[in-house]
Design a protein around this motif. Structure first.
Motif, PDB file in Angstrom:
ATOM      1  N   ALA A   1      23.271 -49.684 -13.972  1.00 24.87           N
ATOM      2  CA  ALA A   1      23.169 -48.436 -14.738  1.00 24.87           C
ATOM      3  C   ALA A   1      23.301 -47.214 -13.854  1.00 24.87           C
ATOM      4  O   ALA A   1      23.767 -46.158 -14.302  1.00 24.87           O
ATOM      5  N   MET A   2      22.924 -47.344 -12.583  1.00 24.33           N
ATOM      6  CA  MET A   2      23.011 -46.219 -11.654  1.00 24.33           C
ATOM      7  C   MET A   2      24.452 -45.714 -11.531  1.00 24.33           C
ATOM      8  O   MET A   2      24.690 -44.540 -11.296  1.00 24.33           O
TER       9      MET A   2
ATOM     10  N   PHE B   1      22.636 -36.881  -6.213  1.00 29.07           N
ATOM     11  CA  PHE B   1      22.241 -37.350  -4.883  1.00 29.07           C
ATOM     12  C   PHE B   1      22.885 -38.709  -4.636  1.00 29.07           C
ATOM     13  O   PHE B   1      22.317 -39.744  -4.935  1.00 29.07           O
ATOM     14  N   ARG B   2      24.108 -38.698  -4.083  1.00 25.73           N
ATOM     15  CA  ARG B   2      24.894 -39.928  -3.970  1.00 25.73           C
ATOM     16  C   ARG B   2      24.300 -40.918  -2.962  1.00 25.73           C
ATOM     17  O   ARG B   2      24.652 -42.097  -2.981  1.00 25.73           O
ATOM     18  N   ASP B   3      23.429 -40.443  -2.103  1.00 25.21           N
ATOM     19  CA  ASP B   3      22.762 -41.369  -1.183  1.00 25.21           C
ATOM     20  C   ASP B   3      21.902 -42.376  -1.935  1.00 25.21           C
ATOM     21  O   ASP B   3      21.508 -43.405  -1.366  1.00 25.21           O
ATOM     22  N   MET B   4      21.633 -42.080  -3.188  1.00 22.00           N
ATOM     23  CA  MET B   4      20.847 -42.994  -4.020  1.00 22.00           C
ATOM     24  C   MET B   4      21.503 -44.368  -4.090  1.00 22.00           C
ATOM     25  O   MET B   4      20.825 -45.405  -4.134  1.00 22.00           O
ATOM     26  N   PHE B   5      22.831 -44.413  -4.074  1.00 20.74           N
ATOM     27  CA  PHE B   5      23.540 -45.689  -4.156  1.00 20.74           C
ATOM     28  C   PHE B   5      23.203 -46.585  -2.972  1.00 20.74           C
ATOM     29  O   PHE B   5      23.203 -47.809  -3.082  1.00 20.74           O
ATOM     30  N   HIS B   6      22.939 -45.993  -1.825  1.00 24.93           N
ATOM     31  CA  HIS B   6      22.593 -46.770  -0.636  1.00 24.93           C
ATOM     32  C   HIS B   6      21.086 -47.020  -0.552  1.00 24.93           C
ATOM     33  O   HIS B   6      20.652 -48.113  -0.193  1.00 24.93           O
TER      34      HIS B   6
ATOM     35  N   THR C   1      14.962 -51.708  -3.921  1.00 25.00           N
ATOM     36  CA  THR C   1      14.789 -52.935  -4.714  1.00 25.00           C
ATOM     37  C   THR C   1      14.365 -54.111  -3.835  1.00 25.00           C
ATOM     38  O   THR C   1      13.614 -54.986  -4.286  1.00 25.00           O
ATOM     39  N   THR C   2      14.827 -54.123  -2.572  1.00 27.53           N
ATOM     40  CA  THR C   2      14.387 -55.175  -1.659  1.00 27.53           C
ATOM     41  C   THR C   2      12.885 -55.055  -1.401  1.00 27.53           C
ATOM     42  O   THR C   2      12.143 -56.050  -1.455  1.00 27.53           O
TER      43      THR C   2
END
Length: 259
Positions: free
Chosen positions: A85-86, A168-173, A179-180
């Motif tokens: 969803a992100m 905030f595209r750093d969210m993808f990383h 989640t880990t």
């Protein structure tokens, strides 16, 4: 105001359905086993982790295989649905720039497609129940309750991460790291009882812990969850959805400037 929003969303139900089907088709495209992977993945991981934690680390839990696969299926759904969803808004930038579409449809479709996949994975839980001689009782008719709560909770988280990721595209990383860490803070493969006292309070702040406990009470312990646990799970799930909806509505007005 709320009714008008619901009416608008209802008018786009055919699009929502098509987006869900598209996500499912893409996920299993050119796969020999197709939807069977939703069943095979949790079973294979359960076998590996059962060997490791039952014989190497020796977690002495009754029916550890069932305990483990419930945790796997529940957490995998939350992780997969929220991660997918992100990308919902950013991944549909071209469509959003051309025509008006309620933006919430895109993260919603990702969560629903992951939910369908999880329902296939639930079959794996029933297989383990049969193999390990767990009685299938009438209490299982309560399963729609935690399933609904899990869906609501995941949608709330998805609305938050999908809207923040636009700005905030750093969210993808970062979300993969999150989640880990979240998986280790959730009793998926270890029992809550082995956690040191000073760390138990941290785990109790994890909202997913209570929803997972609800599933295990019904499936593993063959008991009806307490009223307190039921109310707590409802509060956690719908509070997350309300917060996610408010954040999404606040940020969505400027999506087109950033995608």
């Amino acid at each position: 105001m709320v009714n008008s929003k619901i009416d608008i969303l209802y008018n786009y139900m055919p699009l929502l359905k098509e987006l869900v089907l598209r996500d499912l088709r893409i996920k299993y495209r050119k796969s020999f086993f197709g939807y069977l992977w939703s069943l095979m993945n949790p079973l294979m991981m359960m076998c590996i982790l059962t060997i490791v934690f039952s014989h190497v680390f020796r977690f002495d839990l009754p029916n550890y295989s069932l305990y483990l696969i419930i945790g796997q299926v529940v957490f995998n759904f939350v992780s997969e649905s929220t991660t997918s969803a992100m990308y919902g808004i950013v991944g549909n930038a071209a469509l959003l720039k051309k025509v008006y579409v309620p933006k919430i449809i895109f993260p919603l479709s990702r969560v629903l497609s992951s939910f369908v996949t999880m329902l296939f994975s639930m079959v794996a839980i029933f297989i383990v129940m049969i193999v390990t001689n767990v009685h299938i009782t009438k209490k299982l008719i309560l399963l729609p309750i935690p399933l609904l709560l899990l869906l609501v909770f995941s949608l709330g988280v998805s609305l938050i991460v999908s809207s923040v990721a636009v700005y905030f595209r750093d969210m993808f990383h970062l979300y993969g790291v999150f989640t880990t860490a979240w998986s280790f803070l959730t009793p998926i493969f270890y029992p809550f009882t082995i956690v040191p006292e000073e760390f138990k309070q941290i785990l109790l702040l994890n909202p997913l812990y209570y929803i997972l406990l609800y599933f295990r009470e019904i499936i593993l312990n063959n008991t009806i969850p307490s009223i307190e646990l039921t109310v707590l799970c409802f509060l956690v799930s719908f509070f997350t959805l309300i917060v996610g909806t408010l954040i999404f509505r606040k940020l969505q007005n400027n999506f087109l400037m950033y995608i």
